[in-house]
Design a protein around this motif. Structure first.
Motif, PDB file in Angstrom:
ATOM      1  N   ALA A 432       0.781  -1.213   0.015  1.00 23.21           N
ATOM      2  CA  ALA A 432      -0.016  -0.034   0.025  1.00 23.21           C
ATOM      3  C   ALA A 432       0.742   1.264   0.164  1.00 23.21           C
ATOM      4  CB  ALA A 432      -0.870   0.063   1.051  1.00 23.21           C
ATOM      5  N   ASP A 433       1.914   1.075   0.590  1.00 21.18           N
ATOM      6  CA  ASP A 433       2.699   2.577   0.883  1.00 21.18           C
ATOM      7  C   ASP A 433       3.567   2.940  -0.537  1.00 21.18           C
ATOM      8  OD1 ASP A 433       1.661   2.941   3.390  1.00 21.18           O
ATOM      9  OD2 ASP A 433       3.677   2.265   4.386  1.00 21.18           O
ATOM     10  N   GLN A 434       3.684   1.812  -1.249  1.00 23.68           N
ATOM     11  CA  GLN A 434       4.418   1.746  -2.452  1.00 23.68           C
ATOM     12  C   GLN A 434       3.319   2.046  -3.515  1.00 23.68           C
ATOM     13  OE1 GLN A 434       7.973  -0.454  -3.227  1.00 23.68           O
ATOM     14  NE2 GLN A 434       8.261  -0.670  -1.028  1.00 23.68           N
ATOM     15  N   ARG A 435       2.053   2.154  -3.299  1.00 23.65           N
ATOM     16  CA  ARG A 435       0.983   2.469  -4.270  1.00 23.65           C
ATOM     17  C   ARG A 435       0.732   1.187  -5.069  1.00 23.65           C
ATOM     18  NH1 ARG A 435      -0.420   7.699  -3.807  1.00 23.65           N
ATOM     19  NH2 ARG A 435       1.010   9.069  -3.164  1.00 23.65           N
ATOM     20  N   HIS A 436       0.793   0.010  -4.590  1.00 25.79           N
ATOM     21  CA  HIS A 436       0.508  -1.422  -5.291  1.00 25.79           C
ATOM     22  C   HIS A 436      -0.827  -1.755  -4.639  1.00 25.79           C
ATOM     23  CE1 HIS A 436       4.418  -1.240  -7.377  1.00 25.79           C
ATOM     24  NE2 HIS A 436       4.986  -1.393  -6.286  1.00 25.79           N
ATOM     25  N   ALA A 437      -1.310  -1.248  -3.839  1.00 22.03           N
ATOM     26  CA  ALA A 437      -2.651  -1.988  -3.292  1.00 22.03           C
ATOM     27  C   ALA A 437      -3.234  -0.540  -2.277  1.00 22.03           C
ATOM     28  CB  ALA A 437      -2.439  -3.065  -2.351  1.00 22.03           C
ATOM     29  N   ARG A 438      -4.510  -0.620  -2.054  1.00 17.58           N
ATOM     30  CA  ARG A 438      -5.364   0.120  -1.260  1.00 17.58           C
ATOM     31  C   ARG A 438      -6.365  -0.954  -0.153  1.00 17.58           C
ATOM     32  NH1 ARG A 438     -10.355   1.228  -3.175  1.00 17.58           N
ATOM     33  NH2 ARG A 438     -10.573   0.655  -5.237  1.00 17.58           N
ATOM     34  N   TRP A 439      -6.843  -0.263   0.728  1.00 15.16           N
ATOM     35  CA  TRP A 439      -7.897  -1.020   1.503  1.00 15.16           C
ATOM     36  C   TRP A 439      -9.210  -0.014   1.529  1.00 15.16           C
ATOM     37  CZ3 TRP A 439      -3.141  -0.067   3.852  1.00 15.16           C
ATOM     38  CH2 TRP A 439      -2.312  -1.247   4.381  1.00 15.16           C
ATOM     39  N   GLU A 440     -10.258  -0.762   1.363  1.00 15.62           N
ATOM     40  CA  GLU A 440     -11.678   0.006   1.489  1.00 15.62           C
ATOM     41  C   GLU A 440     -12.600  -0.720   2.381  1.00 15.62           C
ATOM     42  OE1 GLU A 440     -14.509   1.744  -2.075  1.00 15.62           O
ATOM     43  OE2 GLU A 440     -14.053  -0.713  -2.170  1.00 15.62           O
ATOM     44  N   THR A 447     -13.507  -4.560   5.821  1.00 19.78           N
ATOM     45  CA  THR A 447     -12.346  -3.881   5.179  1.00 19.78           C
ATOM     46  C   THR A 447     -12.153  -4.920   4.166  1.00 19.78           C
ATOM     47  OG1 THR A 447     -11.473  -2.787   7.190  1.00 19.78           O
ATOM     48  CG2 THR A 447     -10.003  -3.077   5.216  1.00 19.78           C
ATOM     49  N   THR A 448     -11.934  -4.219   2.754  1.00 17.37           N
ATOM     50  CA  THR A 448     -11.339  -5.276   1.676  1.00 17.37           C
ATOM     51  C   THR A 448     -10.132  -4.568   1.411  1.00 17.37           C
ATOM     52  OG1 THR A 448     -13.663  -5.493   1.004  1.00 17.37           O
ATOM     53  CG2 THR A 448     -11.961  -6.035  -0.570  1.00 17.37           C
ATOM     54  N   PHE A 449      -9.080  -5.647   0.955  1.00 20.10           N
ATOM     55  CA  PHE A 449      -7.843  -5.394   0.496  1.00 20.10           C
ATOM     56  C   PHE A 449      -7.906  -5.625  -0.934  1.00 20.10           C
ATOM     57  CE2 PHE A 449      -3.400  -6.699  -0.722  1.00 20.10           C
ATOM     58  CZ  PHE A 449      -2.761  -5.691  -0.136  1.00 20.10           C
ATOM     59  N   HIS A 450      -7.569  -4.459  -1.682  1.00 23.48           N
ATOM     60  CA  HIS A 450      -7.665  -4.279  -2.903  1.00 23.48           C
ATOM     61  C   HIS A 450      -6.104  -4.616  -3.609  1.00 23.48           C
ATOM     62  CE1 HIS A 450     -11.987  -3.656  -3.495  1.00 23.48           C
ATOM     63  NE2 HIS A 450     -11.612  -2.615  -2.613  1.00 23.48           N
ATOM     64  N   GLY A 451      -5.555  -5.477  -3.741  1.00 22.49           N
ATOM     65  CA  GLY A 451      -4.174  -5.757  -3.933  1.00 22.49           C
ATOM     66  C   GLY A 451      -3.988  -7.219  -4.399  1.00 22.49           C
ATOM     67  N   PRO A 452      -2.797  -7.597  -5.072  1.00 22.50           N
ATOM     68  CA  PRO A 452      -2.366  -9.001  -5.017  1.00 22.50           C
ATOM     69  C   PRO A 452      -2.883  -9.836  -3.912  1.00 22.50           C
ATOM     70  CG  PRO A 452      -0.375  -7.706  -4.690  1.00 22.50           C
ATOM     71  CD  PRO A 452      -1.516  -6.721  -4.776  1.00 22.50           C
TER      72      PRO A 452
END
Length: 486
Positions: A432-440, A447-452
């Motif tokens: 997330a900190d390197q902008r490869h993912a985010r949470w919603e 909470t849903t993790f949008h990432g690999p």
């Protein structure tokens, strides 16, 4: 008569205390008259300490204070429509309107007034209106709620409430203070505990009568349909507000953030699809509460049945209650943040999408704190430790699975489960900190993790016979920095 009963019970506390002190003096005199010096000495010592404890308790009751003002004060020049509604309802109830009006961050409404002479002489009147009620109810429903509170004024219940509240608060303060001190204070507390139970039981019965009388007054003004819908909606508003405050506003505040528009956010929560079914369930099946001996309110079904039986036609506007406010968003904001104004300057205002991501990130930071400390804040260092077989250095020595003394294998498997969760949090945080993912997060707090999905690679990395190679390769493919291949 209700006022007389309440005052008599409160005065009875003093009578009981003074009677006990008189008994102690009488015992001292009897020992002295019958020339029992040893008994007289012990009676003076023990009786004196008990008398001191009794006087301490009685002075505690005498020092009971009026309720404190709370919430955001609303002047008539600021919110003329809200004040006009309150004045009209007060006129229909047949009582003097409140002198001051406050909007509070509670899913509730209340009235109070400063009193003297055990509540029999009234002075300043105050009304408290919950911001969530203004955000959720219709004007008809709010009219019932406010007329109910003004009905307490009309029935002179607030004077009685002053007596009842003073007695309740004073007895609680007295018993708590006595129990937290020496043994003789505890003895006195035990003596007064049974009287306190009687006082709470009697005054609770009076309070329940007041609530039914206030319901009847409000129903005659707002109508039975408005009364029933308001009573059914109040638990729904409370459930929505609790969810909003505990799962969204408070975590954001503690993380150093503040939503840009609190009122709009609360409206979004109430209208969200994922929350609709939950609130409908509360609306149709409100939480059941078994009536206790000391409850001040009758059960909700009894109140609904009573106002339904009155069959009074509803009247008045049915628009949203928030339309009464000149600027409902500003009122909601001030109500929530005014008690925290000293910290307001250090909070960052963000929209709700950013806020949900930030709150989720804060939980990952907390969950991965131990790994970050061991690895110097670097995911790469943590993976190096795993490859070197130093899993034992990452175990929590103060955590044990279940009861008894587990074997080495059980402890290791339990620790591995903890490690998987912590490593997952650290990997997600790095992505997330390197902008490869985010949470919603949705309004229910899920909470849903949008990432690999790197579940398999993380599982392999934490296995004794596994390797971090798969996880390193996956991260390298995503161009994640500071995670060297090995």
């Amino acid at each position: 008569m209700r006022a007389v009963v309440a005052v008599a019970l409160l005065v009875g506390v003093y009578v009981l205390g003074l009677a006990l002190i008189a008994g102690i003096v009488l015992v001292n005199v009897l020992f002295l008259v019958h020339d029992r010096p040893i008994g007289f000495v012990w009676s003076v010592v023990i009786g004196g300490t008990l008398a001191f404890a009794l006087l301490t308790g009685l002075f505690t009751i005498a020092g009971a204070s009026d309720d404190e003002e709370r919430g955001e004060p609303v002047g008539e020049q600021d919110e003329p429509e809200l004040w006009a509604l309150v004045r009209r309802l007060a006129d229909e109830v047949g009582t003097r309107p409140p002198d001051r009006l406050f909007v509070v961050a509670e899913a509730n409404a209340a009235v109070s007034q400063r009193t003297r002479l055990l509540g029999l002489v009234a002075t300043t009147r105050r009304m408290y209106v919950g911001a969530p009620l203004l955000a959720c109810l219709t004007e008809r429903q709010l009219s019932f709620v406010l007329a109910h509170e003004l009905g307490h004024y009309g029935n002179h219940d607030t004077r009685l409430a002053g007596v009842v509240a003073a007695g309740r608060v004073a007895l609680v303060r007295m018993l708590t203070g006595l129990n937290n001190r020496s043994w003789y204070h505890v003895v006195v507390a035990v003596m007064f505990a049974y009287y306190a139970k009687l006082y709470f039981a009697v005054t609770a019965s009076l309070s329940r009568q007041q609530e039914l009388a206030a319901d009847a007054t409000a129903t005659r003004i707002a109508g039975s349909e408005a009364a029933v819908s308001a009573l059914r909606e109040l638990p729904v508003v409370e459930a929505a507000w609790t969810l909003f405050h505990d799962r969204h506003f408070r975590p954001a505040w503690e993380a150093g953030f503040l939503p840009t528009t609190i009122f709009a956010a609360f409206a979004g929560l109430r209208g969200s699809p994922e929350l609709g079914a939950y609130l409908d369930e509360v609306r149709q099946n409100p939480p059941e509460r078994v009536l206790g001996r000391y409850d001040s309110h009758p059960p909700l079904p009894d109140r609904i049945a009573a106002v339904t039986a009155m069959a009074v036609p509803s009247r008045g506007p049915d628009r949203p209650a928030g339309a009464l406010l000149a600027n409902n968003g500003a009122v909601m904001d001030r109500t929530l943040v005014s008690p925290l104004v000293e910290q307001l300057g250090v909070k960052q205002r963000v929209d709700w999408a950013t806020l949900s991501h930030t709150a989720a990130r804060a939980t990952r930071v907390d969950r991965s704190r131990r790994l970050a400390r061991v690895g110097g804040g670097s995911l790469g260092t943590v993976l190096d430790l795993l490859d070197e077989g130093r899993l034992s250095s990452l175990l929590r020595t103060d955590v044990r699975p279940g009861s008894g003394t587990p074997g080495p294998r059980a402890r290791r498997e339990f620790a591995r489960g903890l490690l998987i969760g912590e490593l997952t949090a650290l990997v997600e945080l790095t992505l997330a900190d390197q902008r490869h993912a985010r949470w919603e997060s949705d309004w229910l707090g899920r909470t849903t993790f949008h990432g690999p999905d790197l579940t398999t690679e993380i599982d392999q990395a934490t296995d004794d016979r596994g390797s971090t190679g798969g996880l390193r390769a996956a991260l390298a493919g995503l161009r994640v920095d500071q995670v060297p291949t090995r």
